[in-house]
Motif scaffolding. Structure first.
Motif, short mmCIF file in Angstrom:
data_model
loop_
_atom_site.label_atom_id
_atom_site.label_comp_id
_atom_site.label_asym_id
_atom_site.label_seq_id
_atom_site.Cartn_x
_atom_site.Cartn_y
_atom_site.Cartn_z
N VAL A 43 -9.27 -35.28 19.36
CA VAL A 43 -10.43 -35.45 18.47
C VAL A 43 -10.15 -36.55 17.45
CG1 VAL A 43 -11.95 -34.32 16.80
CG2 VAL A 43 -11.13 -33.04 18.78
N MET A 44 -8.93 -36.59 16.91
CA MET A 44 -8.58 -37.62 15.95
C MET A 44 -8.60 -39.01 16.58
SD MET A 44 -8.20 -36.35 12.93
CE MET A 44 -7.40 -37.74 12.12
N ASN A 45 -8.12 -39.13 17.80
CA ASN A 45 -8.15 -40.43 18.49
C ASN A 45 -9.58 -40.95 18.61
OD1 ASN A 45 -5.38 -40.57 18.83
ND2 ASN A 45 -5.40 -39.82 20.94
N TYR A 46 -10.49 -40.07 19.00
CA TYR A 46 -11.89 -40.48 19.13
C TYR A 46 -12.49 -40.82 17.78
CZ TYR A 46 -12.69 -39.81 24.10
OH TYR A 46 -12.68 -39.96 25.48
N TYR A 47 -12.17 -40.04 16.77
CA TYR A 47 -12.75 -40.29 15.45
C TYR A 47 -12.28 -41.62 14.87
CZ TYR A 47 -14.37 -39.36 10.67
OH TYR A 47 -14.98 -39.43 9.46
N LYS B 158 -22.43 -45.46 12.76
CA LYS B 158 -23.45 -44.81 13.57
C LYS B 158 -23.24 -43.30 13.68
CE LYS B 158 -24.15 -48.88 16.54
NZ LYS B 158 -24.05 -49.39 17.96
N VAL B 159 -21.97 -42.88 13.82
CA VAL B 159 -21.66 -41.46 13.99
C VAL B 159 -20.50 -41.07 13.09
CG1 VAL B 159 -20.79 -39.71 15.60
CG2 VAL B 159 -22.48 -41.37 16.38
N GLN B 160 -20.69 -40.01 12.33
CA GLN B 160 -19.63 -39.45 11.50
C GLN B 160 -19.33 -38.04 11.98
OE1 GLN B 160 -17.37 -39.73 9.32
NE2 GLN B 160 -17.64 -41.69 8.28
N PHE B 161 -18.09 -37.60 11.78
CA PHE B 161 -17.70 -36.25 12.16
C PHE B 161 -17.58 -35.37 10.92
CE2 PHE B 161 -15.13 -37.27 16.30
CZ PHE B 161 -16.29 -37.78 16.87
N ASP B 162 -18.02 -34.14 11.04
CA ASP B 162 -17.72 -33.09 10.07
C ASP B 162 -16.83 -32.08 10.78
OD1 ASP B 162 -19.32 -34.36 8.26
OD2 ASP B 162 -20.94 -32.88 8.29
N PHE B 163 -15.74 -31.67 10.13
CA PHE B 163 -14.75 -30.81 10.77
C PHE B 163 -14.85 -29.38 10.25
CE2 PHE B 163 -13.24 -34.97 11.69
CZ PHE B 163 -12.46 -34.87 12.83
N PHE B 164 -14.93 -28.44 11.17
CA PHE B 164 -14.94 -27.02 10.83
C PHE B 164 -13.59 -26.46 11.24
CE2 PHE B 164 -19.26 -28.27 10.74
CZ PHE B 164 -19.86 -27.45 9.79
N VAL B 165 -12.80 -26.09 10.23
CA VAL B 165 -11.38 -25.83 10.39
C VAL B 165 -11.02 -24.45 9.83
CG1 VAL B 165 -9.08 -26.67 9.77
CG2 VAL B 165 -10.93 -28.31 10.17
N GLN C 23 -10.45 -40.09 3.85
CA GLN C 23 -10.51 -41.54 3.69
C GLN C 23 -11.53 -42.16 4.65
OE1 GLN C 23 -6.76 -43.51 4.40
NE2 GLN C 23 -7.32 -45.28 3.18
N MET C 24 -11.69 -41.55 5.84
CA MET C 24 -12.62 -42.08 6.84
C MET C 24 -14.04 -41.58 6.64
SD MET C 24 -10.49 -42.38 10.43
CE MET C 24 -9.98 -40.69 10.57
N GLY C 25 -14.25 -40.71 5.68
CA GLY C 25 -15.61 -40.27 5.38
C GLY C 25 -16.03 -38.97 6.01
N ALA C 26 -15.09 -38.23 6.59
CA ALA C 26 -15.43 -36.94 7.19
C ALA C 26 -15.67 -35.90 6.09
CB ALA C 26 -14.30 -36.46 8.10
N ARG C 27 -16.52 -34.94 6.40
CA ARG C 27 -16.65 -33.76 5.55
C ARG C 27 -15.91 -32.61 6.21
NH1 ARG C 27 -23.10 -33.73 4.39
NH2 ARG C 27 -23.01 -33.08 6.58
N MET C 28 -15.31 -31.75 5.41
CA MET C 28 -14.53 -30.64 5.95
C MET C 28 -15.02 -29.32 5.42
SD MET C 28 -11.09 -32.82 5.68
CE MET C 28 -12.04 -33.92 4.66
N PHE C 29 -15.12 -28.35 6.31
CA PHE C 29 -15.57 -27.01 5.95
C PHE C 29 -14.49 -26.03 6.40
CE2 PHE C 29 -19.27 -29.66 6.54
CZ PHE C 29 -20.09 -29.32 5.46
N LEU C 30 -13.89 -25.34 5.43
CA LEU C 30 -12.84 -24.37 5.74
C LEU C 30 -13.48 -23.01 6.00
CD1 LEU C 30 -10.07 -25.32 3.16
CD2 LEU C 30 -10.37 -26.11 5.51
N LEU C 31 -13.11 -22.42 7.11
CA LEU C 31 -13.64 -21.14 7.54
C LEU C 31 -12.53 -20.09 7.53
CD1 LEU C 31 -15.61 -22.37 10.68
CD2 LEU C 31 -16.56 -21.96 8.41
#
Length: 377
Positions: free
Chosen positions: A24-28, A35-42, A56-64
């Motif tokens: 997933v990190m390689n693709y991101y 055009k496309v940003q990732f939000d990570f559900f972790v 730093q790359m602009g992802a948003r993170m949601f801790l579950l």
């Protein structure tokens, strides 16, 4: 003003240094983030070493809550998906995908991707039973089925879906340039590990976990030592079986010949430091390490559990685990002798030509996300 990028919810569960996280990190990293940003559900109990880079790359993170606490995890995920009105959710929990896909269905996310990265092995007991129980339901709430290889796709979704091209193979691609062989990297890495330039190094890159079959690897290394008393075994990675493997190493009298290097964000220099790699996995969905090693022009021997799709050059050969450890040791020495001269570009070229360059693959996935999101409006 430029349009906002499409936000894709990536449900990854545990975010440590495993193969799924690496994919997933390689693709991101290679994605056109305009055009496309990732939000990570972790899961909140993850080690999450990638967090600073993601921010730093602009992802948003949601801790579950940990997904083993399903009564808390499921409503938390559903709430976030509904509140943020995602058009695309991409789930990476293999047979556990039925749960986040159900959450996405409840939250009315129109594009729901079920991505399988693995298969199964009978030796994992209850875990394997659970995989087979959940597998028939995994596509129930999905609009799209993805897999890291044809084998992983067929195992999860069945032969009929594969034959109808109803499953998209999204390869575990890499940045070839990053893994290019370098004499300088080899010298520096060996120096940092205290390995003399003339020592013969057998390597392994992967989690210290059941699937990687370290017990067999140690038997192979023991046989290899009979032929090459100067050999060292370099283990790159961390995992729940580390203490058990360390105990086994001591028990076999191999402590002076085995280096536990731990987990690293950049494993490329370690491939340079090795002379040959051995990965006798019990099961795999694909095998990222095989591609990385070939890009570094590192010869290797892998179990037949590794996908044939990852064997893109003569540098990589597969062997059955029914073969003796001594036979594996012989094969490793033959590979090391046949490909003892390494250069920067040869391995890279084979990986690129086979279609595993991350830039090209990320471009295709980006276009797919946008096309599906637009069609779902």
């Amino acid at each position: 003003m430029a349009a906002e990028p499409l936000r894709v919810a990536q449900v990854v569960g545990k975010m440590n240094r495993g193969g799924v996280e690496a994919m997933v990190m390689n693709y991101y990293r290679a994605m056109d983030r305009r055009k496309v940003q990732f939000d990570f559900f972790v899961d909140e109990d993850s080690s999450f070493p990638q967090r600073a880079e993601l921010e730093q790359m602009g992802a948003r993170m949601f801790l579950l809550p940990p997904y083993k606490q399903m009564h808390r995890w499921l409503p938390a995920l559903t709430g976030h998906l509904r509140q943020n009105r995602y058009r695309v959710v991409h789930c990476h929990l293999n047979t556990m995908n039925v749960f986040p896909l159900f959450a996405a269905w409840c939250a009315r996310v129109p594009v729901r991707i079920c991505h399988n990265h693995s298969t199964a092995h009978r030796g994992e007991g209850k875990k394997t039973v659970m995989k087979y129980l959940l597998r028939p339901f995994d596509a129930l709430f999905a609009t799209d089925c993805y897999a890291c290889s044809k084998e992983a796709g067929q195992w999860m979704f069945g032969r009929r879906r594969m034959e109808k091209n109803a499953v998209t193979v999204v390869p575990n691609a890499i940045c070839c340039e990053r893994f290019c062989y370098s004499d300088t990297k080899r010298t520096e890495c060996r120096g940092a590990l205290g390995i003399a330039p003339d020592r013969f190094v057998l390597g392994h890159v992967g989690r210290l976990a059941y699937t990687k079959n370290h017990a067999f690897l140690l038997q192979v290394f023991e046989c290899l030592l009979d032929r090459r008393p100067d050999a060292l075994l370099l283990l790159v990675g961390e995992g729940e079986l580390r203490s058990e493997i360390e105990h086994k190493v001591t028990e076999m009298g191999l402590a002076d010949h085995v280096i536990f290097a731990g987990a690293h964000a950049d494993v490329a220099p370690f491939y340079c430091a090795m002379d040959v790699i051995c990965v006798p996995s019990l099961y795999e969905g694909f095998l990222l390490a095989a591609l990385e090693a070939q890009a570094c022009q590192l010869p290797g021997v892998y179990s037949t559990a590794a996908s044939q799709e990852a064997m893109v050059s003569p540098l990589a050969v597969r062997m059955s685990l029914s073969e003796s450890p001594a036979s594996w040791a012989e094969a490793l020495l033959r590979q090391a002798e046949a490909y003892s001269v390494r250069s920067g570009e040869a391995g890279n070229l084979a990986v690129r030509q086979a279609g595993f360059e991350i830039g090209d693959c990320a471009r295709r996935l980006c276009e797919e996300y946008l096309r599906k999101a637009e069609a779902a409006q």
